[in-house]
Design an enzyme around this catalytic site. Structure first.
Site, mmCIF file in Angstrom:
data_model
loop_
_atom_site.group_PDB
_atom_site.id
_atom_site.type_symbol
_atom_site.label_atom_id
_atom_site.label_comp_id
_atom_site.label_asym_id
_atom_site.label_seq_id
_atom_site.Cartn_x
_atom_site.Cartn_y
_atom_site.Cartn_z
ATOM 1 N N ASP A 152 0.828 -1.209 0.000
ATOM 2 C CA ASP A 152 0.000 0.000 0.000
ATOM 3 C C ASP A 152 0.867 1.265 0.000
ATOM 4 O OD1 ASP A 152 -2.436 1.315 0.041
ATOM 5 O OD2 ASP A 152 -3.236 0.153 1.720
ATOM 6 N N GLU A 185 -1.335 1.580 -5.139
ATOM 7 C CA GLU A 185 -0.921 2.988 -5.066
ATOM 8 C C GLU A 185 -2.053 3.898 -5.503
ATOM 9 O OE1 GLU A 185 0.698 6.511 -7.012
ATOM 10 O OE2 GLU A 185 -0.304 4.789 -7.915
ATOM 11 N N TRP A 186 -3.217 3.300 -5.811
ATOM 12 C CA TRP A 186 -4.486 3.997 -6.093
ATOM 13 C C TRP A 186 -4.491 4.820 -7.389
ATOM 14 C CZ3 TRP A 186 -2.713 6.653 -1.183
ATOM 15 C CH2 TRP A 186 -2.649 5.743 -0.129
ATOM 16 N N GLY A 187 -3.429 4.712 -8.192
ATOM 17 C CA GLY A 187 -3.427 5.430 -9.467
ATOM 18 C C GLY A 187 -2.887 6.848 -9.383
ATOM 19 N N ASP A 188 -2.512 7.312 -8.190
ATOM 20 C CA ASP A 188 -2.107 8.720 -8.050
ATOM 21 C C ASP A 188 -0.867 9.057 -8.873
ATOM 22 O OD1 ASP A 188 -4.145 8.722 -6.290
ATOM 23 O OD2 ASP A 188 -2.970 9.262 -4.517
ATOM 24 N N ASN A 189 0.070 8.122 -8.958
ATOM 25 C CA ASN A 189 1.316 8.359 -9.705
ATOM 26 C C ASN A 189 1.356 7.545 -10.999
ATOM 27 O OD1 ASN A 189 3.219 10.042 -7.811
ATOM 28 N ND2 ASN A 189 2.237 8.523 -6.506
ATOM 29 N N ASP A 207 -10.289 3.558 -3.371
ATOM 30 C CA ASP A 207 -10.939 2.358 -2.827
ATOM 31 C C ASP A 207 -12.369 2.184 -3.332
ATOM 32 O OD1 ASP A 207 -8.620 2.079 -1.438
ATOM 33 O OD2 ASP A 207 -9.546 2.010 0.543
HETATM 34 C C1 GLA Z 1 -6.018 1.328 1.604
HETATM 35 C C2 GLA Z 1 -6.177 0.322 0.478
HETATM 36 C C3 GLA Z 1 -7.303 -0.646 0.851
HETATM 37 C C4 GLA Z 1 -6.975 -1.344 2.152
HETATM 38 C C5 GLA Z 1 -6.721 -0.336 3.246
HETATM 39 C C6 GLA Z 1 -6.166 -0.982 4.512
HETATM 40 O O1 GLA Z 1 -7.128 2.147 1.731
HETATM 41 O O2 GLA Z 1 -6.450 0.972 -0.727
HETATM 42 O O3 GLA Z 1 -7.499 -1.580 -0.191
HETATM 43 O O4 GLA Z 1 -5.845 -2.167 1.970
HETATM 44 O O5 GLA Z 1 -5.768 0.658 2.834
HETATM 45 O O6 GLA Z 1 -5.903 -0.062 5.517
#
Ligand code: GLA
Length: 407
Positions: A152, A185-189, A207
């Site tokens: 993460d 990394e959620w796509g930010d970079n 998320d």
């Molecule tokens: C982030 C991730 C989630 C999960 C939580 C755990 O938000 O994107 O998928 O793993 O952390 O804290």
């Protein structure tokens, strides 16, 4: 561990670090998107070893394992403290038997086990992160028999994302065990621009949450309903970046957690059309028959796992009705009619009139020249051919998904 062994382990860690500065990621682990389960969407921090064992059991008894779900992944909050030598330990109350015993159990069920860490000082839930301990953590995971790491991006301050993920990739390689590496990394970079030699998949977006089309603000970050996530894949132009070995990850599924079965079905169908990792996020121990039937639908799973490895694309999007196509191996196609609306929609699709083309993969079904047989993948029934227009009513927030095969 006694002091001598410890010193040995640390020497190995240190030599691994210098000898393998550019070690490749494990190969052959992601020829198709991974399938499994993850604890976060339903249980968040309320996890323990009993949940993981019972989930592994349920994945076997429900038929999920035999349908292809392999990984049992423990998300955030399994952590205890580091020991006096810096080795991370599990929470002794929640995982009293230790991670090695748990991994052995999961393996004995014919499954694999995943774990979670973070490239920062602390995880998103405030547990110890791996920054500065990458090689030691990777070695610990390998000794436990871990098969998969979700890594993460919380509390990373000014870290450079490609560098941080490359360090953990190198550490995993130095651990001596083939460990699947999931970049979270959620796509930010824009990990799709640098992640393919580093990880086996990368999160494309923030998320997921178990609603249809909502965006929920948590202050400095948002979570997104499944339709919003589908939209982001298209808006960000991501399909050109996926290929065998490295995949876009629109996040773990909420199938079984959505308000209605129709939404569960549409969500699952769209993840298959997106060629997404199929990581279930529901409580598989108590799921309904309807949820199990969706998750173990082998005809839909076959679309997700198709060896051509090309993501689907929207051919038409108008008034909340979307027609998606996905080229498959051997000249076959998947097609989904997605109704995003709150009312049923009558849809007619005249194949012969439609010029369907995948400009990226250069595939074209040529419905004006070729007739395909239509297989309805949720009814498990044949549904005529493309010689006649298709006329269907798709229920509210639902999907019709078909496979087109040549005679
Ligand atoms: C982030 C991730 C989630 C999960 C939580 C755990 O938000 O994107 O998928 O793993 O952390 O804290």
């Amino acid at each position: 561990m006694n002091r001598l062994l410890c010193a040995l382990a640390l020497t190995l860690v240190a030599s691994g670090a210098s000898a393998q500065d550019n070690a490749p990621k494990a190969v052959g682990l992601a020829l198709t998107p991974p399938m499994g389960w993850n604890s976060w969407n339903t249980f968040a921090c309320d996890i323990d070893e009993d949940l993981i064992r019972e989930t592994a059991d349920a994945m076997v008894s429900s038929g999920m394992r035999d349908a292809g779900y392999t990984y049992v992944n423990i998300d955030d909050c399994w952590h205890g403290e580091r020991d006096e030598n810096g080795f991370i330990q599990p929470d002794p109350q929640r995982f009293p038997s230790g991670m090695k015993a748990l991994a052995d159990y999961v393996h004995s069920q014919g499954l694999k086990i995943g774990i979670y860490s973070d490239a920062g000082i602390k995880t998103c839930a405030g547990r110890p992160g791996s920054q500065g301990y990458e090689y030691q953590d990777a070695l610990q995971y390998a000794r436990w028999g871990i098969d998969y790491l979700k890594y993460d991006w919380c509390n990373t301050e000014s870290r450079n994302a490609p560098e941080a993920y490359r360090t953990m990739r190198n550490a995993l390689a130095a651990s001596g065990r083939d460990i699947f590496f999931s970049i979270c990394e959620w796509g930010d970079n824009q990990p799709w621009t640098w992640g393919k030699d580093i990880g086996h998949m990368w999160r494309t977006s923030g998320d997921i949450i178990n609603c249809w089309d909502c965006v929920v603000s948590h202050g400095n970050w948002n979570s997104h309903g499944v339709m919003r996530i589908v939209d982001m894949q298209v808006e960000r132009g991501l399909r050109v970046h996926a290929a065998p070995g490295h995949w876009n990850d629109p996040d773990m599924m909420e199938v079984g957690n959505m308000p209605t079965t129709n939404e569960d079905r549409a969500h699952f169908a769209m993840w298959a059309m997106l060629h997404a990792p199929l990581i279930a996020g529901n409580d598989v121990r108590t799921m309904t028959d309807a949820t199990r039937d969706i998750l173990t639908n082998e005809e839909v799973i076959a679309v997700d796992q198709d060896p051509l490895g090309v993501e689907g694309f929207p051919h038409k999007r108008a008034g909340g009705v979307e027609i998606w196509f996905k080229p498959l191996a051997d000249g076959e196609w998947a097609m989904a009619i997605l109704n995003r609306n709150d009312e049923p929609e009558a849809v007619t699709f005249d194949w012969v009139e439609e010029d369907v083309e995948d400009a990226f993969s250069q595939n074209r079904p040529h419905f004006d020249q070729n007739t395909y047989a239509i297989r309805d993948l949720f009814r498990h029934a044949d549904a005529g051919t493309t010689a006649q227009p298709l006329a269907v009513t798709v229920p509210a927030r639902d999907v019709m998904m078909v496979r087109l095969t040549r005679p």
